[in-house]
Design an enzyme around this catalytic site. Sequence first.
Site, PDB file in Angstrom:
ATOM      1  N   LYS A 114       0.827  -1.212   0.000  1.00 23.90           N
ATOM      2  CA  LYS A 114       0.000   0.000   0.000  1.00 23.90           C
ATOM      3  C   LYS A 114       0.856   1.254   0.000  1.00 23.90           C
ATOM      4  CE  LYS A 114      -4.330  -1.851   1.685  1.00 23.90           C
ATOM      5  NZ  LYS A 114      -5.379  -1.882   2.685  1.00 23.90           N
ATOM      6  N   LYS A 197      -8.274 -10.080  -7.017  1.00 23.16           N
ATOM      7  CA  LYS A 197      -9.293 -10.311  -5.984  1.00 23.16           C
ATOM      8  C   LYS A 197     -10.425  -9.295  -6.107  1.00 23.16           C
ATOM      9  CE  LYS A 197      -9.458  -9.055  -1.262  1.00 23.16           C
ATOM     10  NZ  LYS A 197      -9.038  -8.550  -0.081  1.00 23.16           N
ATOM     11  N   LYS A 200     -13.837  -4.248  -2.302  1.00 22.62           N
ATOM     12  CA  LYS A 200     -14.718  -3.093  -2.108  1.00 22.62           C
ATOM     13  C   LYS A 200     -14.126  -1.854  -2.748  1.00 22.62           C
ATOM     14  CE  LYS A 200     -15.557  -4.227   2.636  1.00 22.62           C
ATOM     15  NZ  LYS A 200     -14.186  -4.106   3.155  1.00 22.62           N
TER      16      LYS A 200
HETATM   17  N1  AQP Z   1     -12.568 -11.362  -3.103  1.00 15.16           N
HETATM   18  C1  AQP Z   1     -12.691 -11.955  -1.936  1.00 15.16           C
HETATM   19  N2  AQP Z   1     -12.872 -13.278  -1.868  1.00 15.16           N
HETATM   20  C2  AQP Z   1     -13.011 -13.897  -0.668  1.00 15.16           C
HETATM   21  N3  AQP Z   1     -12.990 -13.258   0.512  1.00 15.16           N
HETATM   22  C3  AQP Z   1     -12.814 -11.934   0.497  1.00 15.16           C
HETATM   23  N4  AQP Z   1     -12.745 -11.009   1.477  1.00 15.16           N
HETATM   24  C4  AQP Z   1     -12.578  -9.783   0.917  1.00 15.16           C
HETATM   25  N5  AQP Z   1     -12.537  -9.886  -0.419  1.00 15.16           N
HETATM   26  C5  AQP Z   1     -12.673 -11.209  -0.719  1.00 15.16           C
HETATM   27  C6  AQP Z   1     -12.875 -11.308   2.897  1.00 15.16           C
HETATM   28  O1  AQP Z   1     -13.782 -10.354   3.450  1.00 15.16           O
HETATM   29  C7  AQP Z   1     -13.313  -9.887   4.714  1.00 15.16           C
HETATM   30  C8  AQP Z   1     -13.196  -8.367   4.576  1.00 15.16           C
HETATM   31  O2  AQP Z   1     -12.174  -7.806   5.226  1.00 15.16           O
HETATM   32  P1  AQP Z   1     -11.834  -6.257   5.131  1.00 15.16           P
HETATM   33  O3  AQP Z   1     -13.042  -5.462   4.878  1.00 15.16           O
HETATM   34  O4  AQP Z   1     -11.070  -5.932   6.363  1.00 15.16           O
HETATM   35  O5  AQP Z   1     -10.866  -6.035   3.937  1.00 15.16           O
HETATM   36  P2  AQP Z   1     -10.413  -6.754   2.657  1.00 15.16           P
HETATM   37  O6  AQP Z   1     -10.057  -8.175   2.869  1.00 15.16           O
HETATM   38  O7  AQP Z   1      -9.322  -5.906   2.080  1.00 15.16           O
HETATM   39  O8  AQP Z   1     -11.734  -6.694   1.756  1.00 15.16           O
HETATM   40  P3  AQP Z   1     -12.036  -5.806   0.535  1.00 15.16           P
HETATM   41  O9  AQP Z   1     -13.447  -6.055   0.135  1.00 15.16           O
HETATM   42  O10 AQP Z   1     -10.992  -5.997  -0.526  1.00 15.16           O
HETATM   43  O11 AQP Z   1     -11.962  -4.344   1.121  1.00 15.16           O
HETATM   44  P4  AQP Z   1     -11.027  -3.093   0.834  1.00 15.16           P
HETATM   45  O12 AQP Z   1     -11.259  -2.763  -0.606  1.00 15.16           O
HETATM   46  O13 AQP Z   1     -11.532  -2.050   1.757  1.00 15.16           O
HETATM   47  O14 AQP Z   1      -9.609  -3.483   1.111  1.00 15.16           O
HETATM   48  C9  AQP Z   1     -12.016 -10.630   4.997  1.00 15.16           C
HETATM   49  O15 AQP Z   1     -12.304 -11.763   5.799  1.00 15.16           O
HETATM   50  C10 AQP Z   1     -11.548 -11.064   3.632  1.00 15.16           C
HETATM   51  O16 AQP Z   1     -10.753 -12.235   3.642  1.00 15.16           O
END
Ligand code: AQP
Length: 334
Positions: A114, A197, A200
């Site tokens: 990041k 992946k 969000k």
């Molecule tokens: N693509 C994915 N497939 C499976 N699991 C996923 N998770 C996120 N994306 C996928 C799981 O959702 C939880 C969210 O954790 P987070 O909100 O702390 O952040 P993250 O993993 O970084 O999720 P995002 O959606 O990608 O958010 P941003 O964009 O904010 O970084 C975790 O349990 C993760 O494994």
Amino acid sequence: MTKPRLYSGMQPSADSLQIGNYIGALMQWREMQQSYDAFFSVVDLHALTVPNDPAELREKTRRTAAQYIAAGIEPSRSTLYVQSHVSAHAELAWILSTVTGFGEAGRMTQFKDKSSRYGTDATSVGLFTYPVLMAADILLYQTDLVPVGDDQKQHVELTRDLAERFNSRYGKAFTVPMPVIQQDTARIYDLQNPTAKMSKSAETDAGVLWLLDDPSKSAKKIMRAVTDSEGSVRYDRQNKPGVSNLLVIYAALSGRQIPSIEDEYAGRGYGDFKKGLAEVVVNEFGPVRERALALLDDPAELDRVLAVNAGKAEEVANKTLADVYDKVGLLRRA
Ligand code: AQP
């Protein structure tokens, strides 16, 4: 017999969760809350590590909590709360930061990724200490198990190291937690870029299926998902990432095995397969979306539920924090 304790959370980093959050986390949490003493938080303090609009952050926090409940996390069974409502998180993070090496924190690959993406001037110290706050989240609750995606594995390893270091330096204050790493088949990829992946914070919307989107919009995105020119519905992550991703989503939401879906669509085109998947997605998300919107229609009630659960979380967290304060030698307030 007391149940083993489980801790997990998500950042309120968007108005809606995406299908990867649902399949990779919420579906498993829903199942695990039956056999574990589960704590699920909306980690709003973590979300502050990147720039946010204050009013939007508040709204996203409520929305994330509503989606947890709509997806089946029961706030009367599991402790579902907002991280910033329990001040012990920030307090323990400070103590843990004093036993974390600077180099050790600097080796976290998520921070390195990041910070190289944003540049050091646009990277906050909060982003650097993010894993220490995550360690505090987990250790406050004497957690046994932490279900996470493999990208978070290094952070749980750090949490274990900090717990062991603290316990041996000051006496046992923490349970050393174990990560439960999500299986590869629970990982969902972007519909337009199926080797990245689904996230969000994805740069484009077309590849993301949002839980709170109008179902017809999700159906359209599925119909436009990237596939390949072979035309056969077959799982092959290496050579057919688009179709494999759609098969994983289909299997996860329908509860069926991938080979049985491959058989059903053998000799049929991608159009039929995508239509079938769109139906599965709409059937699953329609009711979740409606429940979430109904909860958001009554924010006072939602806030009340979150406050009750913050109280439950605080009881456990404050006990750990008091013990830690004693152990490190802070003078008790008379
Ligand atoms: N693509 C994915 N497939 C499976 N699991 C996923 N998770 C996120 N994306 C996928 C799981 O959702 C939880 C969210 O954790 P987070 O909100 O702390 O952040 P993250 O993993 O970084 O999720 P995002 O959606 O990608 O958010 P941003 O964009 O904010 O970084 C975790 O349990 C993760 O494994």
